[in-house]
Design a protein around this motif. Sequence first.
Motif, PDB file in Angstrom:
ATOM      1  N   GLN A   1       7.386 -23.423  -8.038  1.00  0.00           N
ATOM      2  CA  GLN A   1       8.610 -23.122  -7.284  1.00  0.00           C
ATOM      3  C   GLN A   1       9.487 -24.374  -7.166  1.00  0.00           C
ATOM      4  O   GLN A   1      10.702 -24.306  -7.349  1.00  0.00           O
ATOM      5  CB  GLN A   1       8.262 -22.581  -5.895  1.00  0.00           C
ATOM      6  CG  GLN A   1       9.443 -22.187  -5.050  1.00  0.00           C
ATOM      7  CD  GLN A   1      10.134 -20.922  -5.530  1.00  0.00           C
ATOM      8  OE1 GLN A   1       9.565 -20.125  -6.263  1.00  0.00           O
ATOM      9  NE2 GLN A   1      11.372 -20.745  -5.126  1.00  0.00           N
TER      10      GLN A   1
ATOM     11  N   SER B   1      14.083 -15.182 -13.449  1.00  0.00           N
ATOM     12  CA  SER B   1      13.831 -14.390 -12.243  1.00  0.00           C
ATOM     13  C   SER B   1      14.242 -15.162 -10.999  1.00  0.00           C
ATOM     14  O   SER B   1      14.867 -14.612 -10.084  1.00  0.00           O
ATOM     15  CB  SER B   1      12.350 -14.012 -12.145  1.00  0.00           C
ATOM     16  OG  SER B   1      11.997 -13.145 -13.188  1.00  0.00           O
ATOM     17  N   TYR B   2      13.911 -16.436 -10.970  1.00  0.00           N
ATOM     18  CA  TYR B   2      14.289 -17.279  -9.838  1.00  0.00           C
ATOM     19  C   TYR B   2      15.808 -17.324  -9.693  1.00  0.00           C
ATOM     20  O   TYR B   2      16.341 -17.155  -8.594  1.00  0.00           O
ATOM     21  CB  TYR B   2      13.715 -18.690 -10.025  1.00  0.00           C
ATOM     22  CG  TYR B   2      14.195 -19.661  -8.976  1.00  0.00           C
ATOM     23  CD1 TYR B   2      13.660 -19.643  -7.696  1.00  0.00           C
ATOM     24  CD2 TYR B   2      15.199 -20.581  -9.260  1.00  0.00           C
ATOM     25  CE1 TYR B   2      14.099 -20.514  -6.721  1.00  0.00           C
ATOM     26  CE2 TYR B   2      15.645 -21.463  -8.295  1.00  0.00           C
ATOM     27  CZ  TYR B   2      15.101 -21.424  -7.034  1.00  0.00           C
ATOM     28  OH  TYR B   2      15.561 -22.287  -6.063  1.00  0.00           O
TER      29      TYR B   2
ATOM     30  N   ASN C   1      17.282 -14.199  -8.266  1.00  0.00           N
ATOM     31  CA  ASN C   1      17.028 -14.070  -6.829  1.00  0.00           C
ATOM     32  C   ASN C   1      17.908 -14.985  -5.969  1.00  0.00           C
ATOM     33  O   ASN C   1      18.287 -14.607  -4.876  1.00  0.00           O
ATOM     34  CB  ASN C   1      15.562 -14.324  -6.517  1.00  0.00           C
ATOM     35  CG  ASN C   1      14.681 -13.204  -6.990  1.00  0.00           C
ATOM     36  OD1 ASN C   1      15.085 -12.055  -7.046  1.00  0.00           O
ATOM     37  ND2 ASN C   1      13.463 -13.542  -7.346  1.00  0.00           N
ATOM     38  N   VAL C   2      18.195 -16.189  -6.463  1.00  0.00           N
ATOM     39  CA  VAL C   2      18.914 -17.145  -5.619  1.00  0.00           C
ATOM     40  C   VAL C   2      20.419 -17.205  -5.881  1.00  0.00           C
ATOM     41  O   VAL C   2      21.169 -17.693  -5.045  1.00  0.00           O
ATOM     42  CB  VAL C   2      18.335 -18.576  -5.711  1.00  0.00           C
ATOM     43  CG1 VAL C   2      16.891 -18.586  -5.229  1.00  0.00           C
ATOM     44  CG2 VAL C   2      18.458 -19.151  -7.102  1.00  0.00           C
TER      45      VAL C   2
ATOM     46  N   GLU D   1      22.432 -14.485  -6.741  1.00  0.00           N
ATOM     47  CA  GLU D   1      23.196 -13.248  -6.478  1.00  0.00           C
ATOM     48  C   GLU D   1      23.258 -12.922  -5.023  1.00  0.00           C
ATOM     49  O   GLU D   1      22.712 -13.424  -4.179  1.00  0.00           O
ATOM     50  CB  GLU D   1      22.603 -12.103  -7.275  1.00  0.00           C
ATOM     51  CG  GLU D   1      22.863 -12.317  -8.738  1.00  0.00           C
ATOM     52  CD  GLU D   1      22.427 -11.143  -9.575  1.00  0.00           C
ATOM     53  OE1 GLU D   1      22.056 -10.078  -9.047  1.00  0.00           O
ATOM     54  OE2 GLU D   1      22.476 -11.272 -10.781  1.00  0.00           O
TER      55      GLU D   1
END
Length: 118
Positions: free
Chosen positions: A5, A111-112, A115-116, A118
């Motif tokens: 992460q 994917s990260y 998620n961050v 939008e």
Amino acid sequence: MYKRQLLLEQLKTIKDYWVYTGRDSLEKNSDLIWSDVEEQYRILQERISSREEKDAFMVVLDELIKGTIHSILVMIDGGDDLANKFTIDLVDQETKESLKGRTALHEEFYSYLINVEE
């Protein structure tokens, strides 16, 4: 998982830094001492001047840098031609633990971002 992460967060930070640096470099009085292609920036400053043009340039930079990071992660994941010659890994120096994990870093990166951003 925590270290992966952190890696993804740092890659996004790097991407964002260079996207904004690229956009800011289109300003007429920008300090381009860091650049090896100052003359080319000066040419772009003359041709990309409106807010709409600068925003479009920023979107293009974002896409190019995301693609570059993605390609590097594909290489690390062993998904390109380099894997036919040898494979590489990202390893935590302290624990000697691989950051590759069970899922592909390049997939996790997109994917990260979804998620961050939008």
